[in-house]
Design a protein around this motif. Structure first.
Motif: not given
Length: 456
Positions: A312-335, A272-277
């Motif tokens: 370890m991250h899964k054990a302490v992580a709190t649920p987050t909206d997957e749309v928000v997670n997608l934007r984070r995912w795309a940001t890392v890859r676009w950079e 999704a990165a190129p269509l967002l950034f």
């Protein structure tokens, strides 16, 4: 009253092998609803192939291919490479794609400067020998001896990785030469010229080997690359599609090893990165079509340390909206993919996640299982799920929902067969044409083989 601005739609197509038939059903539902042609497309692996077919206005032929597609139309076994199978298996276990290694070896031992490749393993070996030499004169000799063996093992794995890596990537017993033939038959010069003339961004994702860059560390020395297919000629488009669909270590390109470009899903399976950034894209509504029922955007754990960190991250992580997670995912890859220092454009389209509502199989029963029955089932499932997503979105509130309702009302007759360059839809006729074309091609191959044998 001011007129409602036109609704600009983008589509993101993930990778998933034989499960990609699901996307054909989703795209067919978009077309039936009058939401095609779209304004931007981004795909990876099989999704990139579907993106090109959508941009060329050839959904009918894409569906027909899926309805008669078999394993032999995608890949073949290279018998003379089977003798290297033990070496290939060992190379795979110590490669950067293996989940069994302790750390990402390629980050240290595949540097372009050859002398740099041996610094880390030699340092490990020297440390191991030093600990082994003092194991009897320091307290806790047993523990010191264990550390010495571990350092020596790490050095050995690094050397083995350096020596065997080309075998894993370039000597695979599976060749996707048949995929090249299938794509050459499906995509013509006229289709590529039509894609270039539409001025619609069409992106394909590949994984490029760049071990010397910091951005490639999360993927073991590889970084995502987003290629504009609507700016390339036919030969370049086919090359990107084939290389971008080559599973690391499990498929090789005809005539040349896959050592620097592999399946884009290794670094970004949700492109999704190129269509967002990307500044060339501006969309209001973004459909992201997955090939797994569970939508997850998490870093890949391609080592034992990475798996431990993930748990370890899964054990302490709190649920987050997957749309928000997608934007984070795309940001890392676009950079990671961006070469310029200029800041990227940021758009905020309405994102709609579409995923199979039922199970579509695992790697063996889904990804590599090409069958007529499964393709037909997935096409039907994708059509139903996308129709539900469109209905849910149109029944909501907001500017995007209002624009969507207007478009559905204004263009209710635009459906199957009405898209430019798309003929009226007759599945039986198109399937028959594709089957006849393949029989003719295989018959020509058999005649050529017979002539070759007679000449010999």
């Amino acid at each position: 009253m001011s007129a409602t601005p036109p609704l600009r739609i983008g589509v993101v197509l993930t990778g998933g092998g034989a499960k990609g038939a699901y996307q054909i059903g989703c795209l067919r539902a978009l077309q039936d609803a009058g939401l095609t042609p779209v304004d931007a497309i981004s795909g990876v692996s099989v999704g990139a192939i579907h993106g090109v077919m959508l941009a060329a206005g050839k959904l009918d032929e894409a569906e027909a291919i899926w309805r008669c597609l078999r394993w032999r139309d995608v890949a073949t076994v290279v018998t003379h490479r089977l003798r290297l199978l033990p070496v290939w298996l060992l190379a795979g276990v110590v490669s950067e794609f293996s989940p069994f290694k302790v750390w990402r070896l390629s980050d240290s031992v595949t540097h372009p400067a050859r002398w740099r490749r041996y610094v880390y393993p030699l340092a490990c070996l020297a440390t191991g020998l030093g600990l082994w030499a003092v194991r009897h004169v320091v307290p806790g000799g047993g523990i010191v001896q264990g550390f010495a063996i571990a350092f020596a093992a790490c050095a050995s794995l690094a050397f083995v990785h350096e020596w065997l890596r080309p075998h894993f990537l370039g000597s695979s017993p599976i060749s996707h030469g048949p995929l090249v033939t299938t794509l050459e038959q499906a995509l013509t010069e006229e289709d590529c010229a039509h894609i270039r003339s539409q001025d619609v961004p069409v992106y394909a994702t590949t994984s490029n080997f760049r071990p010397y860059t910091h951005e490639s560390v999360p993927w073991g020395g590889w970084a995502p690359q987003y290629v504009r297919l609507d700016r390339l000629d036919r030969a370049s488009v086919l090359d990107v599609l084939v290389r971008g669909s080559a599973l690391p270590g499990f498929s090789s390109s005809p005539g040349q090893p896959v050592t620097t470009i592999v399946d884009g899903s290794w670094t970004d399976n949700v492109p999704a990165a190129p269509l967002l950034f990307d500044r060339a894209v501006d969309v209001d509504l973004l459909f992201v079509i997955y090939l797994k029922p569970r939508i997850r955007h998490r870093l890949r754990h391609n080592s034992l340390f990475g798996l431990a960190s993930f748990l370890m991250h899964k054990a302490v992580a709190t649920p987050t909206d997957e749309v928000v997670n997608l934007r984070r995912w795309a940001t890392v890859r676009w950079e990671a993919a961006r070469r310029s220092t200029s800041s990227p454009a940021t758009t905020s389209p309405r994102i709609v996640l579409v995923a199979p509502s039922t199970r579509v199989g695992n790697f063996f029963t889904g990804t590599i299982w090409f069958s007529h029955a499964q393709a037909a089932r997935l096409i039907t499932l994708g059509h139903r799920d996308m129709n539900e997503a469109i209905s849910t979105l149109a029944s909501g509130t907001g500017r995007v929902a209002a624009s969507l309702r207007t478009r559905l009302t204004v263009d209710p007759a635009v459906g199957r067969g009405q898209q430019p360059r798309e003929r009226s839809h007759d599945p039986g006729r198109v399937v028959l044409e594709v089957s006849r074309r393949r029989r003719t091609h295989r018959g020509a191959d058999r005649i050529a083989d017979a002539d070759a044998h007679s000449d010999a």
